[in-house]
Scaffold this motif. Structure first.
Motif, PDB file in Angstrom:
ATOM      1  N   MET A   1     -28.156 -39.863  -3.205  1.00  0.00           N
ATOM      2  CA  MET A   1     -29.555 -40.240  -3.030  1.00  0.00           C
ATOM      3  C   MET A   1     -30.554 -39.182  -3.515  1.00  0.00           C
ATOM      4  O   MET A   1     -31.677 -39.113  -3.035  1.00  0.00           O
TER       5      MET A   1
ATOM      6  N   ARG B   1     -33.205 -42.600  -5.432  1.00  0.00           N
ATOM      7  CA  ARG B   1     -32.936 -43.757  -4.567  1.00  0.00           C
ATOM      8  C   ARG B   1     -34.090 -44.746  -4.719  1.00  0.00           C
ATOM      9  O   ARG B   1     -35.091 -44.456  -5.358  1.00  0.00           O
TER      10      ARG B   1
ATOM     11  N   ARG C   1     -23.496 -47.417  -5.435  1.00  0.00           N
ATOM     12  CA  ARG C   1     -24.125 -48.039  -4.265  1.00  0.00           C
ATOM     13  C   ARG C   1     -24.042 -49.560  -4.474  1.00  0.00           C
ATOM     14  O   ARG C   1     -24.461 -50.057  -5.520  1.00  0.00           O
TER      15      ARG C   1
ATOM     16  N   LYS D   1     -32.507 -41.502   7.027  1.00  0.00           N
ATOM     17  CA  LYS D   1     -32.817 -40.611   5.896  1.00  0.00           C
ATOM     18  C   LYS D   1     -34.299 -40.263   5.806  1.00  0.00           C
ATOM     19  O   LYS D   1     -34.716 -39.531   4.915  1.00  0.00           O
TER      20      LYS D   1
END
Ligand code: MRU
Length: 337
Positions: free
Chosen positions: A45, A48, A91, A194
Motif C-alpha cells: 500500500m 493505494r 490485491r 490503515k
C-alpha cells in the motif's frame, strides 16, 4: 495545490510514486525499476486506492516491456503476460487493477514488431494515467450538482487525489463546489486500521484550505443523529451491474446509518471501477494481516495472543445508494454504460 498532484509517473524507464505509507509525516517517493517492485508497492500500500493501483499496474506492465530484451514479439508477449500474472496477485478486490491490465494486454494483440509493442505498451499505460485525471475532473463537474452552499459532507477512507492519479473521485465534487464558491465542509472518518481518512483525506483537504474535521469510525451515528451531516460521498473499489458497491470496510455501516437518518448517500467512481460481468457473490474481499488491527500507527494495542479480523472492504447494497456519480453522469442501476 494537492488537487494538481500526480501520485504516479514515468521517468526514464522508472516508475515514481508518492509513498502513501509515510504520509502525513514524510513526503517521499518510491522508485520502481521492475514489475516486482511495483507489485510489492501495491501489496504494501505504498500506492493505494482503486484508480491509482490500476495506473500502477499499467506502468508495471510498461516496465516489463521496456526492460525486456526480447528480439521476437512472442518473447515480449510472454514476458508481459507473466508480469500481468504477478500484478493480478497483488490485491484482489479493486476492479481498476484488472481493468487496466486487460486494457494494456489488448495492445499486444494489435501491434506487430517488438519495438512497436514496447512503445505502445508504455503509451497505453501513460494514457490510462492521463485519462484518470480527466475522468475525475468530470466526476467533479457531474457531482457538484448534488451539493449546496453550507453542506457538510461525510466521506470515508481516502478517495481523493492520493487514491487516483490525480484530483480524486469522492473529493472531486467537493473540490469543484469550493472552486465555484460554495461553502462546503467535510467530516472525514479516520478509517481504521490503515487510517487513510485521518492521514490522507485530512491532509489533502487541509492543504487546500477546505474545512475538515476527523472523527473516529464509531462516531458516525453520533454526527448523523445530531444532524451534523447533509450528504455522504464515498469512493468505490468495484461496482456491480445491479448496483452493489464494494468499498473500504466501514462503508456499509455508514450507508445503513445514513439511510436511517435520511441522509443522501452517494458513490463517486469512474466507469473503470464498474464490473458488468461478475456478480456480487463472486467478489473476493481482501483479507489483510492481524498486525494492522493489532496496532495504531505502529503502536501495539492488542494483548499478545489475541486474534484479529481484518477484511479490507465490505459490500453495500444498492437500496442504500442515492446515486452513482460517474464521468458519464449520475447513474442508477442496472448499469449498461
Ligand atoms: O485499501 P485502500 O486504501 O486501497 O482502499 C481504498 C478505498 O476503499 C477507496 O475508497 C476506493 O479505492 C476508491 S479510491 C478513488
Amino acid at each position: 495545490m494537492i488537487s494538481g498532484l500526480r501520485t504516479i509517473w514515468w521517468e526514464d524507464g522508472k516508475v515514481f510514486m508518492v509513498d502513501q505509507n509515510k504520509l502525513p509525516w514524510e513526503f517521499t517517493f518510491k522508485v520502481c525499476s521492475s514489475v516486482e517492485e511495483v507489485a510489492e508497492a501495491i501489496k504494501d500500500m505504498t500506492i493505494r486506492g482503486a484508480p491509482a493501483i490500476g495506473a500502477a499496474a499499467a506502468m508495471g506492465l510498461a516496465l516489463a516491456a521496456y526492460h525486456c530484451k526480447a528480439k521476437k514479439k512472442e518473447e515480449m508477449v510472454k514476458a508481459v503476460v507473466k508480469a500481468a500474472e504477478v500484478l493480478r496477485s497483488t490485491r484482489p478486490t479493486a476492479r481498476n487493477l484488472f481493468w487496466a491490465i486487460e486494457r494494456v494486454l489488448k495492445v499486444l494483440e494489435m501491434k506487430e514488431g517488438v519495438e512497436e509493442v514496447r512503445r505502445e505498451v508504455l503509451m497505453e499505460a501513460l494514457r490510462i494515467a492521463d485519462e484518470d485525471v480527466e475522468v475525475n475532473r468530470k466526476i467533479g463537474e457531474t457531482g457538484v450538482s448534488i451539493l449546496e452552499d453550507g453542506d457538510v459532507v461525510l466521506t470515508h477512507c481516502n478517495a481523493g487525489a492520493l487514491a487516483t492519479v490525480g484530483y480524486g473521485t469522492a473529493l472531486a465534487p467537493i473540490r469543484e463546489a469550493v472552486k465555484r464558491g460554495l461553502r462546503v465542509k467535510v467530516i472525514a472518518t479516520e478509517t481504521r486500521p490503515k487510517l487513510q481518512g485521518a492521514r490522507l483525506t485530512a491532509l489533502e483537504l487541509k492543504i487546500e484550505g477546505i474545512p475538515v474535521k476527523v472523527i473516529t469510525d464509531g462516531m458516525v451515528g453520533y454526527v448523523m443523529r445530531e444532524g451534523m451531516v447533509n450528504k455522504v460521498i464515498v469512493g468505490a473499489d468495484r461496482v456491480f451491474k445491479d448496483g452493489h458497491v464494494v468499498n473500504k470496510v466501514g462503508t456499509l455501516t455508514i450507508a445503513v446509518v445514513a439511510n436511517h437518518f435520511n441522509v443522501p448517500f452517494y458513490v463517486a467512481a469512474p466507469t473503470s471501477t464498474f464490473d458488468l460481468t461478475l456478480n456480487v457473490e463472486d467478489v473476493t474481499i481482501e483479507m489483510r494481516g492481524r498486525e494492522e488491527v493489532a496496532s495504531i500507527a505502529n503502536f501495539p494495542i492488542l494483548p499478545s495472543g489475541v486474534e484479529a479480523l481484518n477484511p479490507a472492504f465490505d459490500v453495500t447494497p444498492p437500496y442504500l445508494v442515492t446515486g452513482y456519480i460517474t464521468e458519464k453522469g449520475i447513474l442508477r442501476p442496472p448499469f449498461t454504460l
